[in-house]
Design an enzyme around this catalytic site. Structure first.
Site, PDB file in Angstrom:
ATOM      1  CD  GLU A  18     -22.630  86.567  42.222  1.00 36.56           C
ATOM      2  OE1 GLU A  18     -23.137  87.682  42.254  1.00 36.56           O
ATOM      3  OE2 GLU A  18     -21.574  86.283  42.792  1.00 36.56           O
ATOM      4  NE  ARG A  45     -23.402  81.419  45.125  1.00 37.89           N
ATOM      5  CZ  ARG A  45     -22.732  82.455  44.634  1.00 37.89           C
ATOM      6  NH1 ARG A  45     -23.286  83.630  44.572  1.00 37.89           N
ATOM      7  NH2 ARG A  45     -21.512  82.310  44.229  1.00 37.89           N
TER       8      ARG A  45
HETATM    9  C1  UGA Z   1     -19.158  84.060  42.035  1.00 35.45           C
HETATM   10  C2  UGA Z   1     -18.947  84.939  40.831  1.00 35.45           C
HETATM   11  O1  UGA Z   1     -19.865  86.000  40.834  1.00 35.45           O
HETATM   12  C3  UGA Z   1     -19.154  84.206  39.555  1.00 35.45           C
HETATM   13  O2  UGA Z   1     -17.943  83.603  39.171  1.00 35.45           O
HETATM   14  C4  UGA Z   1     -20.221  83.180  39.479  1.00 35.45           C
HETATM   15  O3  UGA Z   1     -21.256  83.495  38.602  1.00 35.45           O
HETATM   16  C5  UGA Z   1     -20.790  82.742  40.768  1.00 35.45           C
HETATM   17  O4  UGA Z   1     -20.363  83.367  41.942  1.00 35.45           O
HETATM   18  C6  UGA Z   1     -20.515  81.260  40.925  1.00 35.45           C
HETATM   19  O5  UGA Z   1     -19.466  80.796  40.519  1.00 35.45           O
HETATM   20  O6  UGA Z   1     -21.353  80.565  41.522  1.00 35.45           O
HETATM   21  P1  UGA Z   1     -18.608  84.485  44.576  1.00 35.45           P
HETATM   22  O7  UGA Z   1     -18.972  83.128  45.011  1.00 35.45           O
HETATM   23  O8  UGA Z   1     -18.877  85.572  45.559  1.00 35.45           O
HETATM   24  O9  UGA Z   1     -19.286  84.877  43.200  1.00 35.45           O
HETATM   25  O10 UGA Z   1     -17.070  84.514  44.125  1.00 35.45           O
HETATM   26  P2  UGA Z   1     -15.651  84.531  44.793  1.00 35.45           P
HETATM   27  O11 UGA Z   1     -14.955  85.752  44.318  1.00 35.45           O
HETATM   28  O12 UGA Z   1     -15.001  83.238  44.490  1.00 35.45           O
HETATM   29  O13 UGA Z   1     -15.873  84.718  46.360  1.00 35.45           O
HETATM   30  C7  UGA Z   1     -16.382  83.720  47.195  1.00 35.45           C
HETATM   31  C8  UGA Z   1     -16.353  84.228  48.620  1.00 35.45           C
HETATM   32  O14 UGA Z   1     -14.994  84.341  49.052  1.00 35.45           O
HETATM   33  C9  UGA Z   1     -16.977  85.613  48.843  1.00 35.45           C
HETATM   34  O15 UGA Z   1     -17.715  85.601  50.036  1.00 35.45           O
HETATM   35  C10 UGA Z   1     -15.781  86.546  48.988  1.00 35.45           C
HETATM   36  O16 UGA Z   1     -16.036  87.666  49.768  1.00 35.45           O
HETATM   37  C11 UGA Z   1     -14.771  85.613  49.637  1.00 35.45           C
HETATM   38  N1  UGA Z   1     -13.356  85.986  49.393  1.00 35.45           N
HETATM   39  C12 UGA Z   1     -12.898  86.184  48.137  1.00 35.45           C
HETATM   40  C13 UGA Z   1     -12.491  86.099  50.486  1.00 35.45           C
HETATM   41  O17 UGA Z   1     -12.904  85.921  51.663  1.00 35.45           O
HETATM   42  N2  UGA Z   1     -11.177  86.427  50.262  1.00 35.45           N
HETATM   43  C14 UGA Z   1     -10.699  86.640  49.006  1.00 35.45           C
HETATM   44  O18 UGA Z   1      -9.479  86.930  48.879  1.00 35.45           O
HETATM   45  C15 UGA Z   1     -11.565  86.514  47.913  1.00 35.45           C
END
Ligand code: UGA
Length: 333
Positions: free
Chosen positions: A119, A301
């Protein structure tokens, strides 16, 4: 070697403890508020567990700081929904409590291996994110999602400065969407996407694609991450000394929509879920409706991993389908 692992019962901590006890002869002093994910380690002779809060366990911590070789401060809030809902809690734990630990590493002259994060690159436009070249690009203050990225970035900078100024011996690793068994609880409404989707499917709820689900992530299976982490800890010939490593799987870059479809496909093999179809299961919500207005996202990313390949002789080798199947199986059994 004796390791002090704070947040040992978390996703990364629990897998790390298990791998160390199985594959290495190192000793672990572990702290966490809970012990459910490390329950099978508790009776191991090389595992000492202290149940408590790292901000209120000063005697125990001081004793362990004096007696350990390496510190891994893994306790942090790492779920984006909480960056938006509880930014000050994230600040208090992820920044304040961890800064205190880093300062104790400086004071006791202990090597620290600190979890940075993918992040920190934020909304960087580079095709792949490079530890030494890419800019860290976060959004405006009212987009509270970035508090985590900025906290981690500042801690990276503080650790780097302590390294130059006070000879702190450190390694920083940046997980890129590590996933696997024990990631988050399936009933946690703030769970990260892999566990959120598995929980949704199990409860026969709709899967929510935030903003349509075209955003991409490089999902990295936990065993690959732990292999890299063991090499960093081992630090053969000082390969990880004062280095920053992206630890991710650039080959497994998929959209969140694709991830949802893969999970539906996998779950269809389980009794009772044969009739699942992606079309009926998936719905789209705006980020404002799902997370609140403080959310902003990263479109893609992808990690550059040439440094991890060169210095650690590491690269990921578990593909997404294999990793997801193992994850689903672990949650369902
Ligand atoms: C994660 C977290 O910030 C941390 O665990 C970590 O440091 C980092 O990134 C990583 O593991 O590399 P993110 O990838 O956004 O962030 O985490 P998620 O909550 O797993 O979401 C991934 C994507 O799925 C996002 O675009 C989110 O909007 C989407 N999402 C999430 C959905 O479309 N539906 C959902 O129900 C949940």
């Amino acid at each position: 070697m004796k390791l002090l692992i704070l947040g040992a019962n978390g996703f990364i901590g629990s897998h790390l403890c298990e791998a160390i006890l199985a594959k290495k002869n190192w000793t672990i002093a572990a702290l966490d508020l809970f012990s459910d994910k490390v329950s099978h380690c508790l009776s191991h002779p090389r595992f000492e567990f202290y149940q408590g809060d790292m901000t209120a366990s000063s005697d125990w911590l001081t004793f362990q700081f004096k007696n350990c070789d390496v510190v891994l401060p893994l306790a942090a809030i790492a779920t984006p929904a909480l960056y938006v809902k509880k930014p000050l809690l994230v600040f208090e734990l992820d920044f304040e409590a961890n800064l205190s630990i880093i300062r104790q590493c400086v004071q006791w002259r202990k090597r620290v291996i600190f979890p940075s994060t993918s992040e920190v690159y934020g909304m960087c436009k580079d095709a792949v994110f490079d530890e030494e070249k890419s800019f860290c690009v976060t959004g405006p203050i009212h987009k509270e999602r970035w508090i985590y990225a900025n906290i981690k970035q500042l801690l990276d900078r503080i650790i780097y400065a302590y390294g130059k100024d006070q000879q702190l011996n450190y390694s920083l690793f940046r997980p890129f969407n590590w996933y696997g068994p024990k990631l988050d609880s399936l009933t946690n409404p703030h769970a990260r996407v892999v566990t959120r989707f598995i929980g949704n499917i199990l409860r026969q709820e709709e899967i929510v694609l935030v903003n349509g689900g075209e955003q991409q992530r490089c999902f990295t299976y936990i065993d690959d991450g732990i292999t890299a982490l063991l090499k960093i800890i081992e630090n053969k010939n000082n390969i990880a000394h004062n280095q920053i490593f992206n630890i991710g799987n650039p080959a497994e870059n998929v959209s969140i929509k694709q991830l949802a479809k893969l999970l539906v496909e996998i779950m269809k093999d389980y009794p009772g879920y044969e009739n699942l179809t992606a079309n009926k299961t998936i719905k789209i919500l705006s980020a404002d409706n799902y997370y609140g207005e403080g959310y902003e996202d990263i479109d893609r990313r992808i990690p550059a991993i040439h440094r991890a390949q060169k210095y650690l002789n590491w690269q990921p080798d578990i593909d997404l389908m294999t990793g997801l199947k193992k994850t689903v199986k672990a949650y369902l059994v």
